[in-house]
Design a protein around this motif. Structure first.
Motif, mmCIF file in Angstrom:
data_model
loop_
_atom_site.group_PDB
_atom_site.id
_atom_site.type_symbol
_atom_site.label_atom_id
_atom_site.label_comp_id
_atom_site.label_asym_id
_atom_site.label_seq_id
_atom_site.Cartn_x
_atom_site.Cartn_y
_atom_site.Cartn_z
ATOM 1 N N ARG A 1 1.361 14.602 -4.080
ATOM 2 C CA ARG A 1 0.221 14.369 -4.972
ATOM 3 C C ARG A 1 0.486 15.150 -6.257
ATOM 4 O O ARG A 1 0.607 16.381 -6.227
ATOM 5 C CB ARG A 1 -1.078 14.820 -4.305
ATOM 6 C CG ARG A 1 -1.469 13.909 -3.155
ATOM 7 C CD ARG A 1 -2.748 14.328 -2.470
ATOM 8 N NE ARG A 1 -3.073 13.383 -1.399
ATOM 9 C CZ ARG A 1 -2.541 13.414 -0.180
ATOM 10 N NH1 ARG A 1 -1.679 14.373 0.135
ATOM 11 N NH2 ARG A 1 -2.868 12.501 0.722
ATOM 12 N N THR B 1 0.840 -1.192 0.000
ATOM 13 C CA THR B 1 0.000 0.000 0.000
ATOM 14 C C THR B 1 0.877 1.245 0.000
ATOM 15 O O THR B 1 2.006 1.222 0.507
ATOM 16 C CB THR B 1 -0.915 0.046 1.235
ATOM 17 O OG1 THR B 1 -0.079 0.139 2.399
ATOM 18 C CG2 THR B 1 -1.776 -1.210 1.316
ATOM 19 N N SER C 1 0.349 3.846 1.732
ATOM 20 C CA SER C 1 0.552 4.369 3.087
ATOM 21 C C SER C 1 1.700 3.640 3.780
ATOM 22 O O SER C 1 2.466 4.259 4.527
ATOM 23 C CB SER C 1 -0.736 4.275 3.908
ATOM 24 O OG SER C 1 -1.154 2.937 4.004
ATOM 25 N N SER C 2 1.847 2.320 3.536
ATOM 26 C CA SER C 2 2.963 1.619 4.180
ATOM 27 C C SER C 2 4.297 2.118 3.616
ATOM 28 O O SER C 2 5.296 2.182 4.342
ATOM 29 C CB SER C 2 2.821 0.108 3.996
ATOM 30 O OG SER C 2 2.960 -0.248 2.629
ATOM 31 N N ASN D 1 -4.024 8.169 -6.300
ATOM 32 C CA ASN D 1 -4.567 9.001 -5.235
ATOM 33 C C ASN D 1 -6.049 9.250 -5.511
ATOM 34 O O ASN D 1 -6.901 8.951 -4.688
ATOM 35 C CB ASN D 1 -3.804 10.321 -5.142
ATOM 36 C CG ASN D 1 -4.292 11.169 -3.994
ATOM 37 O OD1 ASN D 1 -4.243 10.740 -2.853
ATOM 38 N ND2 ASN D 1 -4.810 12.367 -4.296
ATOM 39 N N VAL E 1 4.846 5.221 2.527
ATOM 40 C CA VAL E 1 5.081 6.544 3.111
ATOM 41 C C VAL E 1 5.605 6.391 4.540
ATOM 42 O O VAL E 1 6.571 7.057 4.946
ATOM 43 C CB VAL E 1 3.790 7.386 3.083
ATOM 44 C CG1 VAL E 1 3.998 8.700 3.826
ATOM 45 C CG2 VAL E 1 3.351 7.647 1.640
ATOM 46 N N GLU E 2 4.983 5.465 5.290
ATOM 47 C CA GLU E 2 5.441 5.252 6.676
ATOM 48 C C GLU E 2 6.874 4.746 6.723
ATOM 49 O O GLU E 2 7.622 5.063 7.645
ATOM 50 C CB GLU E 2 4.516 4.252 7.378
ATOM 51 C CG GLU E 2 3.171 4.832 7.730
ATOM 52 C CD GLU E 2 2.180 3.743 8.141
ATOM 53 O OE1 GLU E 2 2.618 2.617 8.448
ATOM 54 O OE2 GLU E 2 0.970 4.034 8.135
#
Lengths: 90, 290
Positions: B164, B12, B14-15, B138, B17-18
């Motif tokens: 973005r 993902t 988000s993973s 996005n 980005v983390e």
């Protein structure tokens, strides 16, 4: 006491530095990062017709306006000396 | 250690980005950094260090007579995927930007294109070179771009982050991969490979365009310094690896400054090519293992 031309050169490269630029101004606090320090170094070399010796390329030299001016002045004097001294003092 | 179920789940955005905070990005080049990020996103901090198990210095000729230790991007992607145990597939040929939203609709894609056309980079509009990034959908109009690359450039800093970006503002031509991250096997063995050093050095010593030679030498020593930093990180029990890393970083800094001086019409710095030869021909940092 730093030379006025040197202070003007610093001012061109450090728009965030307090004015007037005195020996005590800390160059990092005035916005000098690693990329800009190369630009500043090359501009100084062009202006004074010198090449900084490798042993002066360190954090101590680029700490304050005064320490940088001392390195420039020492290198200029070393270059002008008949025997040369590699930019070292004394 | 992630369970096999989580390790094989779709990656993902988000993973990824983390995971930006888990890398030491100044040890990776522009192709490696986002494969390293994928590995850490799926398997946790430290997974990407496996890229440092190999130290490969195998120069190839460039069209202008110089040479580079930088493999062709597709070759480096394949080498990194092997070291990281990534499996996946490359999209056929070159992907046009208007095909990217469909490819990135369900999972994070890894893409390589021209840095000149990547608006989040300081190279945008300034310099042409291959560069990687991760991309996911996005929304209909915009992509989420994640890029772990970290470097100070003469046009400003390239810093790890997420942006973005309108799909239409991404490079119009890309190579694209979709990766799976299966559970990792045992670490690959330590391997040092150095070939063709003599002709490589001669190419830089003899090239008639000295300015061009120093521009490429700057790229080479930057790459070699990062490569040795990554090798040292994966072999922190070998003091010789850390020592070599320090000396490569000093040489890269000296060559960077030397190149800028040559650009201004000054004489070539003495000794840099001799230092390069010394570092490339001294015993490998693994000598103490032998």
């Amino acid at each position: 006491m730093i030379e006025q031309g040197f202070a003007d050169l610093l001012a061109d490269h450090l728009p965030e530095a307090p004015r007037p630029i005195t020996e005590q101004v800390r160059l990092r606090d005035a916005g000098l990062d690693s990329v800009h320090s190369i630009d500043l170094l090359l501009a100084i070399e062009d202006a004074y017709g010198i090449e900084f010796p490798a042993h002066l390329l360190n954090d101590e030299t680029f700490d304050t306006a005064g320490s940088l001016w001392a390195a420039v002045d020492g290198t200029v004097r070393g270059a002008a000396s008949p025997a040369g001294n590699g930019g070292r003092y004394g | 250690m992630p369970t096999p179920d989580t390790a094989t789940a779709p990656l993902t955005a988000s993973s990824c980005v983390e995971a930006l905070g888990t890398l030491e990005p100044k040890t990776y080049d522009c192709v490696q950094s986002n494969l390293a990020l994928l590995a850490n996103a799926a398997r946790g901090p430290g997974a990407s260090v496996r890229l440092g198990r190999e130290l490969s210095i195998v120069p190839r000729a460039l069209p202008d007579g110089l040479a580079t230790v930088d493999p062709a991007p597709e070759d480096e992607v394949a080498r990194c995927a092997r070291l990281l145990s990534l499996t996946g597939e490359a999209a056929d040929g070159t992907v046009r930007a208007d095909a990217l939203p469909a490819l990135a609709a369900e999972t994070v894609c890894y893409a390589i294109g021209d840095a000149h056309d990547m608006p989040w980079l300081p190279y945008a509009g300034q310099a042409h070179m291959p560069h990687s990034f991760l991309v996911a959908r996005n929304d209909r109009a915009t992509a989420l771009v994640v890029d772990a690359y970290d470097n100070q450039t003469e046009w400003g800093p390239a810093e790890p982050g997420a942006w973005r970006i309108p799909w239409a503002d991404l490079p119009s031509s890309l190579r694209v991969w979709r990766w799976h991250v299966p559970p990792e096997g045992p670490p690959p063995p330590t391997r040092v490979e150095r070939h063709g050093i003599g002709p490589y050095l001669a190419a830089f010593r003899d090239h008639p365009d000295r300015g061009r030679a120093w521009e490429q030498l700057t790229v080479e020593t930057w790459l070699l310094a990062r490569r040795h930093a990554l090798f040292a990180r994966a072999h922190d029990h070998l003091p010789a690896a850390g020592d070599a890393q320090d000396r490569w970083q000093r040489l890269a800094a000296d060559v960077f400054l030397g190149c800028r001086r040559v650009r201004r019409g000054r004489p070539e710095p003495r000794g840099a090519l001799d230092d390069l030869e010394r570092l490339l021909t001294e015993p490998a940092p693994t000598a103490e293992l032998e």
